[in-house]
Design an enzyme around this catalytic site. Sequence first.
Site, mmCIF file in Angstrom:
data_model
loop_
_atom_site.group_PDB
_atom_site.id
_atom_site.type_symbol
_atom_site.label_atom_id
_atom_site.label_comp_id
_atom_site.label_asym_id
_atom_site.label_seq_id
_atom_site.Cartn_x
_atom_site.Cartn_y
_atom_site.Cartn_z
ATOM 1 N N GLU A 1 -5.624 -8.579 1.065
ATOM 2 C CA GLU A 1 -6.277 -8.228 2.329
ATOM 3 C C GLU A 1 -7.736 -7.921 2.047
ATOM 4 O OE1 GLU A 1 -4.579 -5.005 4.682
ATOM 5 O OE2 GLU A 1 -2.555 -5.663 4.168
ATOM 6 N N GLU B 1 0.790 -1.234 0.000
ATOM 7 C CA GLU B 1 0.000 0.000 0.000
ATOM 8 C C GLU B 1 0.823 1.285 0.000
ATOM 9 O OE1 GLU B 1 -2.780 -0.186 3.243
ATOM 10 O OE2 GLU B 1 -3.948 -1.771 2.326
HETATM 11 C C1 BGC Z 1 -3.072 -2.452 6.048
HETATM 12 C C2 BGC Z 1 -3.106 -3.256 7.334
HETATM 13 C C3 BGC Z 1 -4.182 -2.694 8.242
HETATM 14 C C4 BGC Z 1 -5.517 -2.848 7.541
HETATM 15 C C5 BGC Z 1 -6.717 -2.398 8.344
HETATM 16 C C6 BGC Z 1 -4.413 -2.065 5.521
HETATM 17 O O1 BGC Z 1 -4.365 -0.714 5.145
HETATM 18 O O2 BGC Z 1 -2.262 -3.069 5.093
HETATM 19 O O3 BGC Z 1 -1.840 -3.245 7.912
HETATM 20 O O4 BGC Z 1 -4.189 -3.296 9.503
HETATM 21 O O5 BGC Z 1 -5.511 -2.120 6.352
HETATM 22 O O6 BGC Z 1 -6.678 -1.038 8.584
#
Ligand code: BGC
Length: 447
Positions: A349, A164
């Site tokens: 994610e 990111e």
């Molecule tokens: C990040 C994580 C973070 C998640 C939730 C993402 O932006 O890669 O490290 O915990 O979002 O906020």
Amino acid sequence: MIEFPDGFLWGAATSASQIEGSPLADGAGASIWQRFVHTPGLTHDGDTGDVACDHYNRYREDVDLMRSLGLNAYRFSINWGRVLPQGTGRVNEAGLEFYERLVDALLEAGIEPLATLYHWDLPAALDDRGGWLNGEIADWFADYAEVMFRRLDGRVKKWATLNEPWVITDGGYLHGALAPGHKNLFETPIASRNLMLAHGAAVKRYRQVGAHDIGIVVNLEPKYPASDKSADRSAAERSAAYMNHQYLDPAFGLGCPDSMAEIFGAGWREWTADELELASQPTDWLGVNYYTRGVMKHDPSSWPVKANYARQPGSTYTDTGWEVFERGLTETLLWVKERYGNPPVYITENGSAFYDPPVADNGRVQDPLRIDYLKRHLRAVHEAIRQGADVRGYMAWSLLDNLEWSLGFSKRFGIVHVNFETQERTPKDSARFYSAVISSNGGALAD
Ligand code: BGC
């Protein structure tokens, strides 16, 4: 009938500074996050990552947990300063061995490792030399990456350079909510450019010393205008350029979006042809992190993009204030397919923080909203695949409740509950649900 493609990776994701703890153990050098969390007032309740999930000591237990849930993939990140305490130069064998042991344990458990080289924990020693503002960082990063490639390529077959870049610069250099905590419009595009040059330099190095797959991980959020007004429409366009195109366009050889000059004003300079060439090294896969969408309205007070989120009546919002909007994931994946030539994509994610009840006497943590979020988004991924997007895996964020950066331990994203007093892990109902989805290759999503 819902069925995912053969070989689909079903995993979960974490990052080093959010779960490992022991940040200075065995000769590791401090990171910018270590400094940030130890500066009074910067994190919720003064929470730090000194212990976090104690994964540094408990990784075997955590790998067993993943196996028991049926995961066949795991995305983790490497803390640069464990391996190179000063960021460059001397390699700290003990730090390197931690990641080697972790990868070996995963492979023994039949779990494919996906390693991210940079998930925000820059060695503090490099920050002292300017960090992401110093143009030399592309070489520093490629040298560190090479140490990892030489030791682990082959055992790790899927590498990601950065996690990111948008969050690194927007949070770390523009608004100061994340390490290194700067608030400087003029630094932000410099950091962005250096991040992408570092990405390109690491990919180039990988082609010399590595033999498998490498990519980058970006967070994407489809942007919709809050109304038909032209001001709102251009607010949505600017926001999309800022978040979604700013890094992907140069990475895929499309140059920098025009609106960067408008957004950064005097802070902007065009990239040179050499810079564009380095940033656009061909990659093997793309990691997409997806949480929500943005419905944007024109807001001159919101600096510097002049756009703000409009709340949607009737929608469900998570504990971090993000709207649940699964259709945006399908649309995002189809947008990536069209705009960037259908690259192989892993959802690196996707997940939600919700208030969870304590562990019940019967050992259960009931988290129906997280189950619902997971179900909706997995169906949305399936729909994108049905429409031709080349999605090859899904990593739930996150395996464990963990340090949510400056929000500390106040937000729980895990599918596994962590008691931070005792370090006891308890799979939530969402983990059991995810397990059932995995063992039925998606079949359980039909119910
Ligand atoms: C990040 C994580 C973070 C998640 C939730 C993402 O932006 O890669 O490290 O915990 O979002 O906020």
